[in-house]
Structures are given as C-alpha cells and as structure tokens.
Design an enzyme around this catalytic site. Structure first.
Site: not given
Length: 597
Positions: A447, A296, A440-442
């Site tokens: 977030q 992240r 992506y990555e949450g």
C-alpha cells in the site's frame, strides 16, 4: 465475554454535522436519505449488529469452520441463522443499484453498516463484504447477460461471491499465476489451477457462490499483461435462473490460521471448471482492481472497527477494575483501591485509541461519500476531484488504519493486564483478528509503495495538490476560531512536514528508486496523520457550530474538542520524526549484503 454497542450517535454527528449529508439531496439516491430515514436505518443496523451478529463472534472463533470429506464446509454455530436474517433484512441491498434489486441509497450509509458488522464479528462480515466486491466488478465490466443473470441474487445475498487471486507460488506478483483458461466451442472456458487464501471460498450460508478468478489463456503472454478475469459459479446456473450441476471447483482444505476462524479461508481446486470471461481478454487485472479497491477500503474499515470494539471493552474494564490509588489521592474512598481509569497511563492508552477511532470514522465516512461523488456528482470536474481524492486516500486508509487498528487492539489488551491475555475476555481475539488486516488485500508495505510510486505522481500530482488545498483551507478556517487555533497550528506544522517529505521524494526517488522504497512506509503514516488531523479540524469546527446554535449534546461536543486537542498534542508531533525517516533515504536500509542478515 466481550460486548459491543454500535456508535450510532457518532455516525449521525459525522453524517449530519461534519459531512452535511443534506447538502447532497439533489444527487441520485441522496434525496431518499432524509435525516429520519438515515437515523432509522442506523438504529436498525445497530440492533442487528449488537443482538444478532455480535453473539456469534466468540463462539465462531472457538469453533471455526469445518470441512467435510465431500469438500463442503460448515460455518460456526449461529452464522447461518445470522446470515439468513441479514438477507431477510435486506441489508445487502442497501446501496446496490435499484435495477438489480437494490435500494440505491448512498454508499456512505453502507460504510456505516459495514463498520458495525465488522466490530460485531469480522469473520462474519467478510462473507457479505466479499460478495459486495464481486458485484462491483460484474456491474462495471460484466456483460448485460452476466449482470442480469448474477447480480440480483448476489445483491440480495441469496448467492455469495469471492475473489481468487493468490496461488501457492505467488501473491502480490500476479504475473506469475499459472491457472489456465482453455477456450471452448460454446464460448465458455475450462478453468484449471489452484488458488489459496480464498476467504469465504466454500460455506453453507448461501445456495451458490460466484467465484471471480484470475487466469491466463493459452495464447496470452505469460506475465501480468496476459491475465483475464473469469466468472466461475459453484453451481452452474440454468437459463431459467435455477441451479444446475455442481461445477468442477472444490475446497481442498481450510487454512489453519491465527485469527478470523469463523471465515472459511480455503484452498480452491479448479479441475476444468466451467467459466465465463468477464470484461475483455487480458484486461483481468484492471477488472480485479475494481474489487480490490473496494476491498481495500473495506479492510481499512476493519482496522477502525476492531479498534472500536476493543476500545469499548477496555473502557468498561478500566472503570470497573480496582487497582492502586490515584496519584493525586484516593478517588474511591470507601474501597481499598481506585478504578484503574484514574491512572494517567491507562488514560493515555484509552485516549490514543479514542482519538484514532473518532477521527478515522470521519475519514472513512468521507471516503464513502467520495465514492458516491465519483459516480453521482453533478459535473465532470466534481467527479474527477472525488476520484482523485479517493484514489489517493485508499492506500492510506488501508495501510494506516489497519496498522493503527492492530496497535490499538494491543493497547486495549494491555489495559486488561493479564486478563487481556486470557481468552475469556475476548481481547486476545481482537488482537489476532486485527492482524490479518495488515496483510491481505495487498500487504501494507505494498500500500505504501502504491501511494508513493503511483498515486503521488499520477496526473502530475493533481490528487495530492487537491488534498493539500483542502487541508490548507481547514487550517486557515481553524486558525480563525480561538478554541481550534492550537489544533490548526499543529496541523499546519504537520502539513509542512508532509510537503517537505514529498519534495524530498521528488528530488531523490528518481536518482535512486530504493529511496522511494525506503521512504514509502513512514510517508504513508505521515499522510495518515495529516488526514486524521484534517478530520479533527472538521469535527472541531462542526462541534463549535453545534454549540453556538444550541443544537446537540453539550458534553458530547465539548469532549470532541478535548479529543481534538489531545490528537494535536500527542499524535501530530509524530509527523516530524516520520519526515526525518523519509529523508534518511535508503543508504543504511540497503547497506548490508543479503548474506549478512
């Protein structure tokens, strides 16, 4: 064709003047990071990014990756040669532990290197970036045998790594995963299932790929508490370290996607592949979060790095493109038109991007230093303080930076007018590539929820209290310096908005959780603006110090002070409206029935 020049001068200013890297020389790895050494590393990194990696960017976008009938994947022209030079240059070893072949230099230097690589070619930078995340997880929770067997080759870049979370039917809600891990008599597991959206899942850059895969054992709960983490190599590794048989994991297809065409985003099929448990049974999500938190921060850097590359090209175009006349009278008196950089609206777009880039670079580098301090600070109190701050900042950096990165790529494209819509200039690629970082990555909404739902209340709000204390101190210092006083006063108002919004959440989120959900996104942006305001005060203070001592480029330092004022005048006022959005609550957000949409 787009160009790129790594901002070495700006990076050095942040490291030396803002973060004062030399004051940490008593910590492990920092003593070797002398000013001369750091400058040499950054200059070499710049040369590598500019001359080796950046020329592959546009061709990589046009050609993409190719999957063959046997499931193998070929990366775009030039990628393999560039990756070979990456490995030979030892770039993957820069901040890695010496016991596994790394150089042990501070993580904050790796942050600078990563920014340069991403700006040069995001799709390429993802291959070593994902490997770094995988090594971080193995280093923390892997067995001694796994560390010895896999880390040296992964750190050197001889082998790559991936993270396998998402499945066709689930993304963020990992409790729904169906991939199974059947225990075997020899202590291994047979991994069966399908993973999608696996970046760098199959390629020809390295001789082996080490997949870290989330799966559930047959006797584990069928929810998030039943997830374990497994190491599944593309090629099995023999006892002597040589490569053995091909494992039962294959690329079923490459996703056809909007951007990052040079990265192989794969569907991976696990058909009874041999895997090894990493860490404890049913503790896989905690282990994977080691990768995800590192990723992240890296994705936040992607927002900054794309914004920087797009900005550089927009500036060049704005200086060269002749269109219309300046409102105050002709500037290019010998020609029929003036360069468009004379127009206030073009300046507005360029200054918006510049003010973000320079503030965000300082914030990203600060975050990199905090990662170092989590592990290397001399006292437990200092380590805890750094851990609190980086935990709070991670969702802000990922979410706010990538939102602004995409917005700035669009602004830079707008500077080009119609030419920005044409592939030749490369601006539309920046827009397409920047878009994935918000997802992506949450996704960024996740977030924001992580920030509001977890990070604010953790340990009784200790992290936010520490952050507020740092901002307050910077404001008090800034108000004592005439040239910084307007910036400090603007940030003081913005901090007041952040504190009021936080208080509103404390009073209203428990009564109605939807209030927190509706407020999370504007709150994340509010926090991002205050964070950048803190950085601009620190940059401004460092600039005044350098001017007073007569050290540094006076024009460069004066420009810093001007840009700090611009940020305070044109960006910090947004915190007032963001506070109002937070305090609007969930009533109108949730008022319509689902069928009325």
């Amino acid at each position: 064709m787009p160009v790129y020049a790594a901002p070495v001068k700006d990076t050095l200013f942040i490291l030396n003047n803002v973060l004062k890297l030399d004051t940490y020389s008593n910590l492990p790895g920092f003593a070797e990071a002398t000013p001369d050494m750091v400058q040499a590393i950054l200059e070499q990194a710049a040369t590598f990014a500019e001359e080796v990696v950046q020329p592959t960017n546009q061709a990589g976008d046009e050609h993409g990756c190719t999957r063959h009938e046997d499931g193998s994947v070929t990366t775009p022209p030039g990628f393999k040669e560039a990756y070979t030079q990456f490995v030979e240059g030892g770039w993957g070893t820069l901040t890695a532990p010496p016991e596994y072949g790394g150089q042990g230099l501070p993580f904050v230097l790796g942050t600078a290197l990563e920014e340069y690589l991403i700006s040069a070619n995001l799709a390429f930078a993802m291959y070593p970036g994902l490997t770094h995340g995988a090594t971080a997880a193995i280093e923390v929770v892997g067995s001694d045998e796994q560390k010895k067997k896999y880390l040296p080759n992964m750190i050197s870049g001889k082998w790559c790594g991936t993270m396998n979370l998402t499945e066709p039917h689930c993304g963020t809600d990992l409790g729904l995963i169906r991939t199974k891990a059947e225990p075997q008599a020899d202590g291994t597991y047979k991994i069966t299932g399908t993973k999608i959206f696996i970046s760098a899942g199959e390629h020809d850059l390295a001789e082996n790929i080490i997949h870290l895969v989330l799966a559930k054992m047959p006797d584990s709960p069928d929810n998030v508490k039943g997830i374990s983490l497994f190491l599944v190599p593309k090629f099995l590794v023999n006892e002597d370290g040589s490569l053995g048989a091909r494992n039962a994991v294959s690329c079923g297809s490459i996703e056809k996607k909007m951007g990052i065409h040079g990265n192989a985003t794969c569907v991976l099929n696990y058909d009874g592949a041999t895997g090894w448990l990493v860490g404890e049974k049913e503790k896989g999500l905690a282990a994977m979060f080691i990768m995800m938190n590192a990723a992240r921060l890296g994705v936040g850097l992607q927002g900054l790095a794309i914004s920087e590359a797009a900005y550089q090209n927009a500036v060049i175009y704005a200086r060269e493109r002749l269109q219309g006349r300046a409102l105050t009278g002709p500037v290019n008196k010998e020609g029929k038109a003036d360069p468009i950089i004379v127009h206030p609206d073009v300046r507005r777009m360029l200054m918006d991007i510049r003010a973000f880039n320079e503030g965000a670079r300082a914030m990203a580098m600060w975050a990199g230093l905090l990662v170092d301090l989590v592990h290397k600070a001399p006292t437990e109190e200092d380590r805890q303080h750094a851990d609190d701050l980086i935990g709070l900042l991670t969702p802000v950096i990922k979410g706010y930076f990538t939102d602004k990165g995409f917005e700035n790529a669009v602004l830079a494209q707008q500077v080009f007018g119609g030419h920005g819509y044409i592939r030749e200039h490369g601006m539309e690629q920046f827009v397409r590539d920047a878009r994935i970082a918000q997802i992506y990555e949450g996704a960024n909404g996740i977030q924001a929820l992580d920030l509001v739902g977890r990070k604010l209340a953790k340990n009784g709000g200790r992290a936010l209290q520490a952050f507020n204390k740092l901002v307050t101190q910077a404001i008090n210092d800034g108000k004592g310096r005439e040239e910084l006083k307007p910036v400090a006063e603007a940030l003081e108002r913005s901090l007041g908005h952040l504190q009021a919004a936080t208080m509103w959440l404390m009073q209203n989120a428990m009564a109605n959780p939807n209030n927190a959900g509706a407020a999370a996104y504007p709150y994340m942006h509010l926090a991002g603006l205050v964070g950048l305001g803190l950085m601009w005060l620190k940059i401004g203070s460092a600039s005044l110090d350098a001017l007073a001592s007569g050290n540094g480029d006076e024009r460069y330092l004066r420009n810093k002070l001007t840009t700090a004022r611009y940020f305070a005048d044109r960006h910090l006022p947004d915190t007032a409206s963001l506070r109002r959005k937070v305090e609007a609550g969930a009533e109108t957000v949730m008022a319509l029935a689902a069928e009325d949409f």
